[in-house]
Motif scaffolding. Structure first.
Motif, short mmCIF file in Angstrom:
data_model
loop_
_atom_site.label_atom_id
_atom_site.label_comp_id
_atom_site.label_asym_id
_atom_site.label_seq_id
_atom_site.Cartn_x
_atom_site.Cartn_y
_atom_site.Cartn_z
N LEU A 264 1.08 -1.02 -0.02
CA LEU A 264 0.05 0.16 -0.05
C LEU A 264 0.92 1.18 0.05
O LEU A 264 2.09 1.11 0.28
N ASP A 265 0.47 2.44 -0.22
CA ASP A 265 1.24 3.61 -0.10
C ASP A 265 1.48 3.93 1.09
O ASP A 265 2.74 4.59 1.18
N SER A 266 1.25 3.40 2.16
CA SER A 266 1.50 3.52 3.75
C SER A 266 3.03 2.71 3.82
O SER A 266 3.47 2.83 4.79
N GLY A 267 3.28 1.83 2.66
CA GLY A 267 4.41 0.98 3.00
C GLY A 267 4.26 -0.35 3.67
O GLY A 267 5.09 -0.99 3.98
N VAL A 268 3.04 -0.68 3.94
CA VAL A 268 2.81 -2.12 4.45
C VAL A 268 2.19 -2.97 3.23
O VAL A 268 1.79 -2.53 2.38
N ASP A 269 2.26 -4.32 3.51
CA ASP A 269 1.78 -5.37 2.45
C ASP A 269 0.43 -5.36 2.37
O ASP A 269 -0.24 -5.34 3.40
N GLU A 270 -0.17 -5.24 1.18
CA GLU A 270 -1.50 -5.48 1.00
C GLU A 270 -1.78 -6.92 0.55
O GLU A 270 -2.73 -7.49 1.20
N SER A 271 -1.14 -7.28 -0.25
CA SER A 271 -1.31 -9.00 -0.51
C SER A 271 0.19 -9.59 -0.78
O SER A 271 0.87 -8.89 -1.29
N VAL A 272 0.18 -10.89 -0.55
CA VAL A 272 1.53 -11.21 -0.49
C VAL A 272 1.26 -13.01 -0.85
O VAL A 272 0.23 -13.50 -0.34
N ALA A 273 2.24 -13.45 -1.80
CA ALA A 273 2.11 -14.85 -2.05
C ALA A 273 3.62 -15.45 -1.38
O ALA A 273 4.54 -14.96 -1.98
N VAL A 274 3.41 -16.67 -1.10
CA VAL A 274 4.86 -17.37 -0.36
C VAL A 274 4.97 -18.85 -0.83
O VAL A 274 3.84 -19.41 -0.57
N THR A 275 6.12 -19.04 -1.09
CA THR A 275 6.42 -20.47 -1.56
C THR A 275 7.53 -20.99 -0.53
O THR A 275 8.51 -20.35 -0.42
N ILE A 276 7.30 -21.92 0.16
CA ILE A 276 8.29 -22.41 1.27
C ILE A 276 8.81 -23.75 0.66
O ILE A 276 7.83 -24.61 0.45
N LYS A 277 9.91 -23.99 0.67
CA LYS A 277 10.51 -25.43 0.55
C LYS A 277 11.05 -25.92 1.77
O LYS A 277 11.73 -25.33 2.52
N PHE A 278 10.70 -27.48 1.97
CA PHE A 278 11.05 -27.99 3.30
C PHE A 278 11.94 -29.33 2.91
O PHE A 278 11.96 -29.64 1.76
N SER A 279 12.56 -29.63 3.76
CA SER A 279 13.47 -31.22 3.49
C SER A 279 12.57 -32.07 2.84
O SER A 279 11.16 -32.04 3.05
N ARG A 280 13.12 -32.95 2.26
CA ARG A 280 12.44 -34.26 1.63
C ARG A 280 11.43 -33.87 0.71
O ARG A 280 10.49 -34.58 0.48
N LYS A 281 11.73 -32.94 -0.15
CA LYS A 281 10.89 -32.46 -1.27
C LYS A 281 9.58 -32.16 -1.11
O LYS A 281 8.42 -32.49 -1.60
#
Length: 334
Positions: free
Chosen positions: A204-221
């Motif tokens: 946003l113009d205020s500098g905070v996140d409006e929308s976020v997408a995250v991909t996280i990888k862990f051990s063992r695929k």
């Protein structure tokens, strides 16, 4: 003996917490005090909820010897400062999520709790719901085989709410609602540290996140996908996909009453509130209060359902996401 609670903050979440408490046996829980920075506000709150004592400062609550635990329901930005006040006064603390503004503040709170030998828990109420208990049981039994992918979505239009959008109030989707998706992923993967995190988002113009997408990888695929937004409504569910089936926590995934395991749905109804609530399914705060009481009775200093190590890792992951997305709070430079 009833567990004697002191509420810190007379806002919306403290209201819902008080209403939820009335669904528990009075012999087990008693809200003994409400503290606000405004004595008038504290007195109004006390009248509405039948609380015997009201304080016009947090210091008075910190100095009250008759309190077993403090429930901290103030703004995100105040969690570290006010949390430290109670921990240094030797008080047990249940602190609303997010635990603090960054991992440095969280580690500070954890170290202070340990130094003063008091109980501390981040109020990720989701972890205490019956649906979550059932998910943990199913995972322990490997009911869906090897978990390969976990997905968590949470979006709720709240651009008109100051604390959601203003940087100085600790706004943004991540700290307010994204935390629920991430804690779910950590619960499924037993608090394991991820191998990699990739995040992208819009601010946003205020500098905070409006929308976020995250991909996280862990051990063992193994992988996790999370998306959260304060601009749009998302499916608000969570899915665990394994080699032999799937577990789906239905909307609202952060305070659920329905679970689908391999297409079979089970419902876990909540008790009715005695007063109107501010947030969805808030009588479910009762589970968190009951968990705290059990921990205190056993002499535990943290909850096995939401261990402090999980809270530290959760905040470290959120720090990394903020770094990648470009959200910086004033607390980051202190």
């Amino acid at each position: 003996m009833a567990t004697r609670w002191g509420l810190c903050g007379a806002g919306k979440i403290s209201h819902d917490f008080s209403v939820a408490m009335k669904t528990l046996p009075p012999g087990d829980h008693q809200i003994a005090v409400i503290a606000s920075r405004s004595i008038d506000r504290a007195k109004d709150f006390a009248r509405k909820h039948g609380i015997p004592k009201a304080y016009g400062s947090y210091e008075e609550l910190a100095n009250d010897p008759e309190i077993d635990i403090v429930y901290l329901g103030v703004l995100h930005t105040e969690h570290w400062r006010v949390g430290m006040l109670f921990l240094k006064a030797g008080k047990n603390v249940l602190c609303e999520k997010p635990f603090a503004m960054n991992s440095r503040e969280v580690k500070d709170l954890v170290a202070t709790a340990k130094k003063n030998n008091v109980f501390l828990m981040e109020a990720i109420w989701s972890r205490c719901f019956p649906v979550y208990a059932e998910v943990r049981r199913l995972l322990a039994e490997e009911a869906v085989g090897d978990v390969k992918l976990v997905k968590g979505y949470f979006g709720s239009p709240q651009l008109d709410i100051p604390r959601s959008v203003q940087k100085e109030l600790g706004g943004g989707a991540l700290l307010d609602i994204g935390v629920y998706c991430l804690q779910f992923v950590l619960m499924v993967f037993n608090g394991e540290r991820p191998e990699s995190i990739q995040a992208t988002g819009v601010l946003l113009d205020s500098g905070v996140d409006e929308s976020v997408a995250v991909t996280i990888k862990f051990s063992r695929k193994r992988m996790a996908l999370c998306a959260f937004s304060i601009a749009a409504r998302l499916p608000n569910d969570a899915v665990i996909a394994g080699t032999k089936g799937s577990i789906k926590v239905l909307d609202p995934m952060h305070c659920p009453t329905k679970l689908v395991v391999n297409d079979k749905e089970t419902e876990y109804p909540l008790p009715e509130p005695c007063l109107p609530l501010n947030f969805t399914n808030s009588t479910g705060l009762r589970y968190e209060a009951a968990e705290v009481r059990q921990c205190l009775l056993k002499g535990l200093k943290e909850s096995p359902r939401m261990p402090l190590a999980d809270s530290v890792l959760l905040t470290e992951i959120m720090d990394e996401i903020r770094k990648q997305v470009g959200v910086v709070f004033s607390q980051d430079s202190q």
